[in-house]
Write a protein that holds these residues in place. Structure first.
Motif, PDB file in Angstrom:
ATOM      1  N   VAL A 273       0.873  -1.173   0.000  1.00 45.15           N
ATOM      2  CA  VAL A 273       0.000   0.000   0.000  1.00 45.15           C
ATOM      3  C   VAL A 273       0.909   1.221   0.000  1.00 45.15           C
ATOM      4  CG1 VAL A 273      -1.790   1.268   1.227  1.00 45.15           C
ATOM      5  CG2 VAL A 273      -1.808  -1.241   1.239  1.00 45.15           C
ATOM      6  N   MET A 274       0.844   2.000  -1.077  1.00 42.55           N
ATOM      7  CA  MET A 274       1.788   3.082  -1.311  1.00 42.55           C
ATOM      8  C   MET A 274       1.101   4.445  -1.228  1.00 42.55           C
ATOM      9  SD  MET A 274       4.502   1.265  -1.836  1.00 42.55           S
ATOM     10  CE  MET A 274       5.551   2.681  -2.195  1.00 42.55           C
TER      11      MET A 274
ATOM     12  N   ASP B  47       5.511   6.517   1.413  1.00 47.60           N
ATOM     13  CA  ASP B  47       5.085   5.567   2.432  1.00 47.60           C
ATOM     14  C   ASP B  47       4.877   4.209   1.786  1.00 47.60           C
ATOM     15  OD1 ASP B  47       5.108   7.338   4.521  1.00 47.60           O
ATOM     16  OD2 ASP B  47       2.945   7.275   4.904  1.00 47.60           O
ATOM     17  N   TYR B  48       5.294   3.152   2.482  1.00 47.75           N
ATOM     18  CA  TYR B  48       5.135   1.790   1.985  1.00 47.75           C
ATOM     19  C   TYR B  48       4.669   0.921   3.148  1.00 47.75           C
ATOM     20  CZ  TYR B  48       7.300  -2.920   1.509  1.00 47.75           C
ATOM     21  OH  TYR B  48       7.573  -4.254   1.546  1.00 47.75           O
TER      22      TYR B  48
ATOM     23  N   ALA C  39       8.783  -0.962  -4.028  1.00 43.55           N
ATOM     24  CA  ALA C  39       8.333   0.310  -3.443  1.00 43.55           C
ATOM     25  C   ALA C  39       9.238   1.453  -3.890  1.00 43.55           C
ATOM     26  CB  ALA C  39       8.318   0.200  -1.921  1.00 43.55           C
ATOM     27  N   ALA C  40      10.548   1.189  -3.955  1.00 42.83           N
ATOM     28  CA  ALA C  40      11.485   2.202  -4.444  1.00 42.83           C
ATOM     29  C   ALA C  40      11.184   2.535  -5.897  1.00 42.83           C
ATOM     30  CB  ALA C  40      12.918   1.708  -4.291  1.00 42.83           C
TER      31      ALA C  40
ATOM     32  N   VAL D 167       6.139   1.672   6.744  1.00 42.47           N
ATOM     33  CA  VAL D 167       5.127   2.071   7.713  1.00 42.47           C
ATOM     34  C   VAL D 167       4.895   1.007   8.783  1.00 42.47           C
ATOM     35  CG1 VAL D 167       2.712   2.792   7.981  1.00 42.47           C
ATOM     36  CG2 VAL D 167       4.039   3.555   5.993  1.00 42.47           C
ATOM     37  N   ASN D 168       4.993  -0.276   8.420  1.00 40.93           N
ATOM     38  CA  ASN D 168       4.715  -1.343   9.389  1.00 40.93           C
ATOM     39  C   ASN D 168       5.536  -1.197  10.658  1.00 40.93           C
ATOM     40  OD1 ASN D 168       4.604  -2.384   6.471  1.00 40.93           O
ATOM     41  ND2 ASN D 168       3.254  -3.814   7.529  1.00 40.93           N
TER      42      ASN D 168
END
Length: 388
Positions: A70-71, A82-83, A108-109, A132-133
Motif C-alpha cells: 500500500v503506497m 510511504d510503503y 516500493a522504491a 510504515v509497518n
C-alpha cells in the motif's frame, strides 16, 4: 457503458511489480478505505483469497506472489514515499500487517521513482522509503535512463531469470525493528530452547529487518543438497522447524495463547534459517552452485513453507548475524569480516545473494551502520482491477 461505471463491480487502480524475487500488487492508499476490516475485505477480493489457487484474483498461489504494498506520499518529512506491506493469506482470510518484505521494498522504491518522488542525482534517483509497518527508513538508489527508471542492466539475482538495472536498498535503520529492542533481543549470541520432539536446540535470535531464528542445518536434520521441493515434502522436517518457530515466539512473547498455531500460519515472523558452511548444491534452475561461490549456505522457512529463493529481509538479517561473533550464522560463515565493513554471499535455492554490511558495537549493543542489498524490480502491469 464504461467498465468503470459497471454497477455490479468496483474498479480499483493497481500495479503489479516484481520486486526482487517476489511479486506484489501495489495499491495507492488514496484509493482505499482506512485501515480495518473494510480495507482487508477489499484486498482479499483483489487477491482471490481465501483459496489455495487464488483463481478469482491477482494472487499467484504462492507466498512469494501473495504480497501487497500500500503506497502513498510520505507522512514523514525525512522520507519520500510511504510503503505499508501486507502478506496476504492464501488459505486463511487474514493479512499479516506486522512484517516487512525486503524484496517488495525494491518495488516500493521503483514505485516512488515512477511517481518522481525522490531526488535525481545524475544517473540515479535517491528515494527514501518510509516502511510504515515498523516506522523505519530505507535509503534506495534507483538507476535512471532518459528521465525514467532504467529497465535494462547487467545485474542478476538468484530466483529471477535474466538481468536488470540494479536497485540498492540500505536497511541501515532496521536494527531491532521487529521486537523494538536490540539486534540480539535476548542479549545472547546463542540461546538454548527445549523443542518438543527434538530436545534442547541451540539457536541465535537476531532482530534485523525482521525477527530471525538461526539454527544449524545439521542440528535440525536438514540436508542443504536436497532440492527445496524435496525439503517441502518432508513433513517431519517442516514440523520440526515450525516447532522451533512456536517455542521461540512464545518464549519471547511474540505469539502466544490459544490462537498461536493459526497466527504462525499467517505471520511471516519469525523467519527461521537453517544454515551450514558453504555447500555445493543444485539451484532451482538446475545449475550447480559451488561452495567456492558462497560464504554461507542457508534455507529459509516461515508459515510452514520453504522459500524458493531467499527473503530480502532475511538476507539483511543473515549478513548482520554473520558479523556478530559466536552466533550460529557467524560459526557457519566462511568469509572475511576484516573490520567493521564486510560482505556476505548467501547460497540459497535460487542461487547467490550478496549483502554488504557495516556494524560496530556500543557496550553490549550491536549498531548497524549499513546493510545494503542489491535487487532488480520491474513494472509488469499498470491498470484496473475489478472486484465484486
Amino acid at each position: 457503458m464504461s467498465l468503470h461505471q459497471l454497477p455490479n463491480m468496483t474498479a480499483l487502480p493497481a500495479k503489479i511489480i516484481r520486486g526482487g524475487s517476489s511479486k506484489g500488487v501495489y495499491l495507492d492508499i488514496r484509493d482505499l478505505p482506512p485501515s480495518g476490516a473494510a480495507r482487508d475485505e477489499i484486498i482479499m477480493k483483489v487477491f482471490g483469497s481465501p483459496d489455495q489457487r487464488q483463481i478469482d484474483g491477482l494472487g499467484g498461489a504462492d507466498k512469494l506472489t501473495s504480497k501487497l504494498a500500500v503506497m502513498g506520499p510520505s507522512t514523514r518529512e525525512d522520507c519520500d514515499v510511504d510503503y505499508l506491506f501486507g502478506q496476504v493469506g492464501i488459505e486463511l482470510p487474514r493479512i499479516d500487517w506486522k512484517s516487512n518484505c525486503g524484496n517488495i521494498s525494491s518495488g516500493a522504491a521503483l514505485w516512488g521513482a515512477l511517481q518522481g518522488m525522490g531526488r535525481t542525482l545524475g544517473d540515479h534517483m535517491e528515494v527514501f522509503v518510509h516502511q510504515v509497518n515498523v516506522g523505519r527508513r530505507i535509503r534506495c538508489v534507483v538507476p535512471i535512463c532518459d528521465g525514467v527508471p532504467a529497465t535494462v542492466g547487467d545485474f542478476s539475482i538468484g530466483g529471477v531469470p535474466g538481468t536488470g538495472a540494479r536497485i540498492d536498498l540500505d536497511f541501515f535503520d532496521f536494527a531491532g525493528s521487529a521486537l523494538g529492542g536490540d539486534v540480539l533481543p535476548t542479549g545472547n549470541a546463542v540461546d538454548r530452547f527445549d523443542i518438543p520432539g527434538t530436545g534442547l536446540l541451540e539457536a541465535s535470535i537476531v532482530d534485523m529487518a525482521n525477527f530471525h531464528i538461526f539454527v544449524r542445518a545439521v542440528d535440525i536434520g536438514l540436508d542443504p543438497t536436497r532440492s527445496i521441493y524435496d525439503l517441502q515434502e518432508d513433513k517431519a522436517l517442516v514440523a520440526r522447524l515450525e516447532a522451533v518457530r512456536k517455542v521461540v515466539s512464545e518464549e519471547l512473547d511474540f505469539i502466544s495463547g490459544t490462537a498461536a498455531d493459526e497466527d504462525l500460519k499467517v505471520s511471516m515472523n519469525p523467519l527461521i534459517f537453517a544454515v551450514s558452511p558453504p555447500t555445493t548444491y543444485k539451484a532451482t534452475n538446475a545449475l550447480t552452485v559451488l561452495a567456492s561461490e558462497q560464504d554461507i549456505t542457508a534455507r529459509s522457512l516461515a508459515r510452514f513453507s520453504f522459500s524458493k529463493a531467499y527473503p530480502g529481509s532475511g538476507s539483511v538479517g543473515t549478513a548482520i548475524a554473520c558479523g556478530i561473533p559466536e552466533t550460529i550464522a557467524a560459526e557457519a560463515f566462511n568469509g572475511d569480516i576484516g573490520g567493521s565493513s564486510y560482505s556476505v554471499r548467501i547460497g540459497h535455492p535460487g542461487g547467490i545473494l550478496e549483502v554488504s554490511a557495516e556494524i560496530h558495537t556500543e557496550g553490549a549493543s550491536v549498531i548497524v551502520d549499513q546493510a545494503k542489498l542489491g535487487r532488480t524490480a520491474r513494472l509488469i502491469m499498470d491498470g484496473t482491477c475489478y472486484i465484486r
